[in-house]
Design an enzyme around this catalytic site. Structure first.
Site, PDB file in Angstrom:
ATOM      1  N   HIS A 139      17.281  16.692  41.825  1.00 48.57           N
ATOM      2  CA  HIS A 139      17.843  15.455  41.300  1.00 48.57           C
ATOM      3  C   HIS A 139      18.640  14.769  42.398  1.00 48.57           C
ATOM      4  O   HIS A 139      19.238  15.430  43.244  1.00 48.57           O
ATOM      5  CB  HIS A 139      18.747  15.763  40.096  1.00 48.57           C
ATOM      6  N   ARG A 396       6.421  19.367  35.449  1.00 51.43           N
ATOM      7  CA  ARG A 396       6.988  18.637  34.312  1.00 51.43           C
ATOM      8  C   ARG A 396       6.315  17.277  34.208  1.00 51.43           C
ATOM      9  O   ARG A 396       6.132  16.585  35.202  1.00 51.43           O
ATOM     10  CB  ARG A 396       8.499  18.455  34.450  1.00 51.43           C
ATOM     11  N   GLU A 506      15.435  16.723  24.099  1.00 56.70           N
ATOM     12  CA  GLU A 506      16.449  16.033  24.895  1.00 56.70           C
ATOM     13  C   GLU A 506      17.445  15.222  24.078  1.00 56.70           C
ATOM     14  O   GLU A 506      18.647  15.335  24.287  1.00 56.70           O
ATOM     15  CB  GLU A 506      15.756  15.119  25.910  1.00 56.70           C
ATOM     16  N   ASP A 543      20.214  13.962  28.856  1.00 55.65           N
ATOM     17  CA  ASP A 543      19.868  12.843  27.988  1.00 55.65           C
ATOM     18  C   ASP A 543      20.515  12.950  26.618  1.00 55.65           C
ATOM     19  O   ASP A 543      20.789  11.933  25.985  1.00 55.65           O
ATOM     20  CB  ASP A 543      18.345  12.732  27.865  1.00 55.65           C
ATOM     21  N   ARG A 581      20.766  22.010  32.657  1.00 53.74           N
ATOM     22  CA  ARG A 581      22.119  21.534  32.942  1.00 53.74           C
ATOM     23  C   ARG A 581      22.179  20.763  34.251  1.00 53.74           C
ATOM     24  O   ARG A 581      21.430  21.029  35.175  1.00 53.74           O
ATOM     25  CB  ARG A 581      23.097  22.714  33.058  1.00 53.74           C
ATOM     26  N   ARG A 713      18.501   6.469  34.073  1.00 54.82           N
ATOM     27  CA  ARG A 713      18.535   7.924  34.042  1.00 54.82           C
ATOM     28  C   ARG A 713      19.973   8.428  33.943  1.00 54.82           C
ATOM     29  O   ARG A 713      20.917   7.747  34.345  1.00 54.82           O
ATOM     30  CB  ARG A 713      17.857   8.500  35.286  1.00 54.82           C
TER      31      ARG A 713
END
Length: 879
Positions: A139, A396, A506, A543, A581, A713
């Site tokens: 990320h 994913r 989510e 999310d 997380r 996001r």
């Protein structure tokens, strides 16, 4: 009174002084004096000196253009050096007991065995079943460039060497010289990347962390664990014991990232394998030198035709095969498709493990256990943890992309439009095809470009060894058909090995219905057979918190896990929970030990998957000693949660939490969704728009380019609020709901929950940390500089809510000071503030300038980017 942090402060001062010397040499003494003046004024401002604050602001706003970048750079790099000193302090010889607690595994073994709560058989059974999977994700929260991270690691090495009290004066001078050289290199290196990293760059960054730290930490950790268990039980751990393994999303996470293609994933898989082969080769080369013995058991002598140096015969063969493997993978990475004889390379894990086990057994049989348990054992344990693929790559993808494939296919086959079918119709079609033998994909079918990309990914999965891949995670999964669709596509592309297909729940609504979705899935006989008794479910923290606020999301996650445990128990399958997380509280972040022990009883049971993202990978695993500590924390927490699970919440706790969560989501959404001025205020008061220019990660900040805040996001959402120091996503709704509970007369109950319920106490602790980092006065300054006066009313409301939350948390913890029970964390925050504050004030000034200019200068934009990077470094968790 002894200063517990004297050695930390001494290192911070030394590194800061060296940075000052570098700046003085580069830009002159007057520049250094100006930076120091700003720092001193910031420090006095922190102590309530309003005149000092005004003077500091005057200096910052009057900076000429040619000093903007150097000043931002100066404070940015000081914060990075402070981070290094703090990171080193946790593994330093001078580390005090407030920071470096005793080994958590040793503490746990004592707690369990000494009072008889757990017997040795239960302990051994728990150890044998441990399955901890740390999933490294890319990320976009790692601000620092890889080239700078290497220099930071070299500084830590110097600090460690300086602790040697036996150093000669010359050796001491050489180490200080090396430190000055490294800091000068850092000063003269661009902190901001020229270009946004590609997914392959991110994967290479993840591999570099493993190579620099975890590769060394794993055998050290397992040796320490083995010694502690042996001391307590008299039994050793198995040779191939691997309680912790590693997976990755880097190069496999294509959800909302158009740059992760099948071609990219193929290259990352090759690079992962290449890195493993290269590191295993280094170990084999060392073993060739070490294992010069001639004595061997009958099996090894027969295998090597009675060679006088049988161990070296085997190792030299492995050395050549690993070299061949590297050559083969180099060609593939370069875009070629070489033919290869599988027997000439390391094709399967057993190709490497079996010969080494033969050597280990021979040494053991011949009375050379001391030698067997040296580097050879380390290598065997590395193979057990990393395999020959280094990390298992998760894939994913969004559930909607799978629906597009099937919709296009069914329309081509004139079967109708899959996307228009209801859930019952979809399941009937999917199960019929899953149970049937006829081919579904005709050779004449030519999918569209988007569909072909998804299909190419499935074909790639089918071509890979099973151990190179982890799980297939489905974002926005809410129905059984979302899982069955992936299984059908895997089957039709010829995938022979079973892959865990993992629905990710989510949003608040998804979490609420997660157990029902899994119950429906497990009621399908075909699917239950496919699981082989293990169901993995991913819980989304980012999310859900963005959707409902941290308090309501946390409770929804807790309840979903409880219900999933019950559903899987009823179905007779084991549950593996995958916790998605982030590093920040707003994305489910918490210290690993506390986070695991705050899960519902029965939800861990020796198994857990957890994402480790961005900058948190470096903070937890960037140094070998620190990595050993982190691995021990994970292991002890999973063992404790399994053998000594937390208490079931009392009915009155549960009832209270239901009320708090309901009030919290209402308070949160009243602002984020229902306040018409919220989005304009957010975009004006934070650098949300400007963050898109910072080349952090490969993934776009928004799921939809033209989308609003709902498509933003979770990471940039939190990143933006941490920059103006309001930290809103990590507390909004929580304080208000707790105050309402106090006003209902539930204060005593809340205090009991905080004392006795790990789930609740962890949330209060994390809120304390967030409140300690929040700075309403700084947020006010951003508002003054950037927000239209017509929106200031919302700022008043938000700061009132922030103060309400601070007050109620102090009330529940019965303390006048935030984080009074975690002085190390409080010291960490206070140490940074005089250096973050000038960056915040300068950032607000620069945001105002860049927004007024149609074409801001490159210097202006670079200075702004440096303030963003500096604040992120000071706050320690960006998103």
């Amino acid at each position: 009174m002894v200063d517990m942090y004297a050695s930390l402060r001494a290192n911070v001062n030394m590194l800061g002084q060296m940075l000052g010397e570098t700046m003085s040499t580069d830009l002159g003494e007057s520049f250094l004096e100006k930076v120091e003046q700003i720092r001193q004024l910031a420090k006095r401002s922190r102590q309530g000196d309003t005149q000092a604050r005004d003077q500091m602001l005057a200096l910052l706003t009057a900076l000429p253009d040619n000093e903007l970048v150097p000043v931002a750079k100066a404070f940015n790099q000081f914060l990075n050096l402070a981070n290094i000193a703090e990171q080193f302090h946790t593994i330093s010889r001078n580390c005090d007991e407030m920071v470096c607690v005793p080994d958590p595994v040793e503490q746990l073994l004592g707690k369990m065995l000494d009072d008889g709560r757990v017997d040795q058989q239960q302990l051994q059974q728990c150890l044998r079943n441990l399955d901890i999977d740390l999933v490294l994700t890319a990320h976009p929260t790692e601000i620092s460039r890889r080239t700078l991270i290497y220099k930071y690691a070299a500084i830590v090495d110097c600090l460690a060497a300086l602790e040697n009290t036996q150093l000669s004066e010359r050796e001491h001078s050489q180490l200080r010289l090396r430190l000055r050289q490294l800091i000068a290199q850092i000063w003269h290196t661009n902190e901001i990347r020229e270009e946004r990293p590609t997914p392959v760059d991110e994967a290479r960054w993840g591999l570099s962390t493993i190579e620099a730290s975890l590769w060394h930490a794993i055998p050290d950790f397992l040796r320490q664990l083995n010694d502690k268990v042996q001391d307590r039980t008299g039994e050793q751990l198995p040779i191939d014991f691997a309680p912790i393994r590693f997976s990755s999303w880097m190069g496999g996470d294509r959800d909302g990232n158009p740059f992760v293609t099948a071609k990219v994933t193929a290259e990352v898989l090759d690079r992962n394998r290449h890195a493993a082969a290269r590191l295993h080769l280094k170990d084999v080369v060392l073993l060739v030198d070490e294992l010069s013995m001639s004595k061997a058991n009958a099996e090894l002598m027969a295998y090597t035709n009675n060679s006088p140096e049988p161990y070296r015969v085997v190792l030299r063969d492995l050395r050549q095969k690993l070299r061949n493997t590297i050559d083969y993978l180099n060609a593939r990475i370069a875009g070629h498709h070489p033919e290869v004889d599988e027997t000439s390379i390391i094709w399967h894990e057993e190709d490497l493990k079996r010969p080494l086990m033969m050597l280990y057994t021979s040494l053991y049989d011949c009375g050379m256990r001391l030698i067997a348990n040296g580097l050879l054992l380390d290598m065997l344990r590395r193979i057990a943890s990393f395999g020959i693929h280094m990390v298992r790559l998760d894939i994913r993808q969004d559930s909607g992309r799978h629906e597009e494939v099937l919709s296009e296919l069914t329309q081509y086959l004139e079967m109708g439009d899959y996307a228009s079918w209801n859930e019952e119709e979809k399941q009937a079609f999917l199960l019929k095809e899953l149970r049937g033998r006829r081919p579904l994909i005709p050779n004449t079918w030519k999918p569209s470009a988007d569909v072909n990309e998804v299909w190419s990914t499935f074909k790639l999965i089918a071509s890979q060894p099973s151990r190179s891949l982890g799980s297939y995670v489905i974002s926005m999964a809410s129905k059984p058909s979302d899982v069955l669709a992936v299984l059908l596509l895997l089957k039709k592309c010829g995938c022979k090995h079973p892959i865990r297909v993992v629905p990710l729940f989510e949003t608040l609504e998804d979490l609420t219905h997660a157990a029902d979705a899994i119950r429906q899935l497990l009621s399908i006989d075909w699917y239950k057979d496919y699981t082989h008794g293990m169901q993995e479910v991913m819980i989304g923290y980012s999310d859900s918190a963005k959707d409902a606020g941290v308090m309501a999301a946390g409770w929804a996650q807790y309840q979903a896990q409880e219900q999933l445990v019950d559903v899987c128990k009823e179905a007779g399958v084991k549950l593996m929970l995958f916790h998605g997380r982030g590093g920040t509280v707003g994305r489910g972040g918490a210290p690993a030990h506390d986070a695991i022990l705050s899960q519902p009883p029965g939800s861990v049971d020796g198994r857990i998957r957890v994402t480790e993202q961005g900058e948190m990978i470096r903070f937890k695993f960037g140094l070998p000693k620190q990595a050993v500590q982190s691995l021990a924390l994970y292991t002890s927490a999973v063992m404790e949660a399994t053998l000594l699970p937390p208490p079931e919440p009392k009915p009155e706790w549960r009832a209270c939490m239901i009320r708090v969560a309901a009030d919290s989501v209402t308070a949160y959404r009243d602002v984020v969704r229902n306040e018409p001025d919220f989005v304009p205020y957010f975009r004006a008061a934070t650098p949300e728009i400007e963050l898109g220019k910072l080349p952090l990660g490969s993934r776009p900040a928004k799921r939809k380019v033209d989308g609003g805040i709902e498509s933003l996001r979770a990471i940039p959402w939190i990143f933006a609020w941490s920059q103006n120091r309001l930290m809103l996503p990590a507390w909004l709704g929580a304080g208000e709901s707790l105050k309402m509970a106090v006003d209902r007369g539930e204060e005593a109950l809340l205090k009991e929950m905080e004392r006795e319920w790990p789930f609740f106490s962890t949330r209060i602790s994390m809120m304390e940390m967030v409140f300690a980092k929040a700075e309403p006065n700084l947020a006010r300054y951003y508002e003054k500089c950037l927000v239209p006066a017509s929106l200031h009313h919302l700022g008043d409301t938000l700061i009132e809510r922030l103060q309400l939350g601070i007050d109620v948390v102090k009330q529940l913890t019965e303390s006048d000071v935030l984080m009074s029970h975690t002085p190390w964390n409080r010291e960490s925050v206070q140490l940074r503030n005089p250096y973050i504050d000038p960056l915040n004030f300068l950032q607000a000034e620069l945001l105002g300038r860049t927004r007024k200019e149609a074409q801001p200068s490159a210097k202006l934009e670079l200075a702004l980017m440096l303030t963003i990077a500096g604040v992120a470094a000071g706050m320690r968790n960006t998103g």
